[in-house]
Design an enzyme around this catalytic site. Sequence first.
Site, PDB file in Angstrom:
ATOM      1  N   LYS A  65       0.859  -1.174   0.000  1.00 29.82           N
ATOM      2  CA  LYS A  65       0.000   0.000   0.000  1.00 29.82           C
ATOM      3  C   LYS A  65       0.905   1.238   0.000  1.00 29.82           C
ATOM      4  CE  LYS A  65      -3.857   1.985   2.668  1.00 29.82           C
ATOM      5  NZ  LYS A  65      -4.804   1.772   3.778  1.00 29.82           N
ATOM      6  N   SER A 140      -9.608   1.774   2.826  1.00 22.31           N
ATOM      7  CA  SER A 140      -8.817   2.550   1.913  1.00 22.31           C
ATOM      8  C   SER A 140      -7.779   1.753   1.126  1.00 22.31           C
ATOM      9  CB  SER A 140      -8.122   3.664   2.699  1.00 22.31           C
ATOM     10  OG  SER A 140      -7.211   3.119   3.631  1.00 22.31           O
ATOM     11  N   SER A 165      -9.691  -0.558   6.912  1.00 18.93           N
ATOM     12  CA  SER A 165      -9.162  -0.452   5.547  1.00 18.93           C
ATOM     13  C   SER A 165      -8.593  -1.717   4.942  1.00 18.93           C
ATOM     14  CB  SER A 165      -8.067   0.604   5.502  1.00 18.93           C
ATOM     15  OG  SER A 165      -8.668   1.857   5.386  1.00 18.93           O
TER      16      SER A 165
HETATM   17  N1  GLN Z   1     -13.002   4.315   6.579  1.00 13.51           N
HETATM   18  C1  GLN Z   1     -12.274   4.575   7.779  1.00 13.51           C
HETATM   19  C2  GLN Z   1     -11.785   5.996   7.789  1.00 13.51           C
HETATM   20  O1  GLN Z   1     -12.006   6.673   6.850  1.00 13.51           O
HETATM   21  C3  GLN Z   1     -11.111   3.630   7.925  1.00 13.51           C
HETATM   22  C4  GLN Z   1     -10.024   3.879   6.968  1.00 13.51           C
HETATM   23  C5  GLN Z   1      -8.751   3.192   7.327  1.00 13.51           C
HETATM   24  O2  GLN Z   1      -8.767   2.156   8.007  1.00 13.51           O
HETATM   25  N2  GLN Z   1      -7.643   3.764   6.907  1.00 13.51           N
HETATM   26  O3  GLN Z   1     -11.220   6.447   8.735  1.00 13.51           O
END
Ligand code: GLN
Length: 462
Positions: A65, A140, A165
């Site tokens: 990532k 994400s 995510s």
């Molecule tokens: N959707 C969650 C957020 O926007 C989690 C995203 C993540 O785990 N980076 O914070």
Amino acid sequence: MSNAREFVAGVMEGSISLGDFYERLFRKLKELDRKYNFFITLAEKEALAPKAGKGCLAGLPISAKDNICTRGIRTTAGSRILEPYIPPFDATCIARAKQEGGVIIGKTAQDEFGFGTFSTNCGFKIPKNPVDPTRSCGGSSGGAAGLVRALDEPHIAIAESTGGSISCPASFCGVAGLTPTYGRVSRYGLIDYANSLDKIGVIAKTVDDVALMFSAISGHDPLDPTSVNKPAENIRLKKSKMKIGVPKEYFENVGEKIGSAIWNGIKKLESEGHSYREVSLPNTKHSLPAYYIIATAEASTNLAKFCGMRYGAEERIGGPMGEYFPEVRTKYFGEEAKRRILLGTYSRMAGFRDQYYLKAMKVRTLVIEDFRKAFRNLDALIAPTMPVVAPKFSEIEKLTPLENYMMDVLTVAPNLAGIPMLSVPCGSVNGLPVGMHIMGDYLQEGKTLSLGKEMETYSNRN
Ligand code: GLN
């Protein structure tokens, strides 16, 4: 052949020519990237260099990532403010994967700094779900899960979760995703979203591949002060009869068909000799607001360092410094990053801190207590990973920011607690994958993965 262990064995025996393999692989990767936007940066030059071919990941293609630092390979965290940033060092997980012979093939697409659930808050291209390209890969870590799903070659993705995510995109793309216990994989070299929540983990086609990578990259690291002081364990997946809890709150906001897909999975596990009972995690309903207060508070402090001088994007300095910083930040941060800076700064302000931030921290303790109590006499908790299947981009566009945040309602609590969790495919709704969320007690990645493997075997038979 796309099984990682078989591929590695082939490399070690010398029956696989890595030169030919990587040439073919990059042709495929470029083709897939054109179609689905999985990558922010492809590391073809680096990957085609001669490889030693030793270790438990010998010769294996690994994607990371884009918020995980890779020496000499651009690392943007999905943000235009880091567009030109090339780290001079490797994150610990990358160094360990390389030490075991792994080959970094590129950096996968994500929401800017991890701020999102659909990989649509991107500084660069938006990844598309290979199951149906009009739909989101989830976020994400969307590029990672989409790539795992689409690529029919051995490959494992290293990803990261703050509030869901890894689980969310694994669920939307129909692959396996492990978020380990907080601190089990070093965060050294991760571009932080929210330090008390960030966990590096793994997305792969099979639970066995996940276990392989987790064993390679986990374990204590003196460079991360929050690293759990325990060496890596070599996870062996084994069957044992488990006591499963099904938290009723996790079925309340879920589509009916998704709920029944998960129940079918639970019934199947029961017929294989596991037992289950319904349980309650009463503080679940408070976890979403608590998560968004804590995560944005931490994010707003973390983003302060991106000012256009130390890393990444720069502008010509014309006027006074007081104008320079806002100019760069206005130009290069996306809309969601700005929203989160504002939300986080607000909840940390003198006068509001007690009302929001400290209250959220208290809720976090209650959520942790819920899980602790449950695991006193359970081996795992099972719930749907997401309340929906992968939505269409046209549906996502219509969501307000709050509706967007509400999609995380099932993943934030275990992330607040820092327990390990695995999303595995469990049936489908209208041809779209459904993910089962298996949550385990602290440091019980072995148990969690073992149960996940049984679920996977069942899913593959259907
Ligand atoms: N959707 C969650 C957020 O926007 C989690 C995203 C993540 O785990 N980076 O914070």
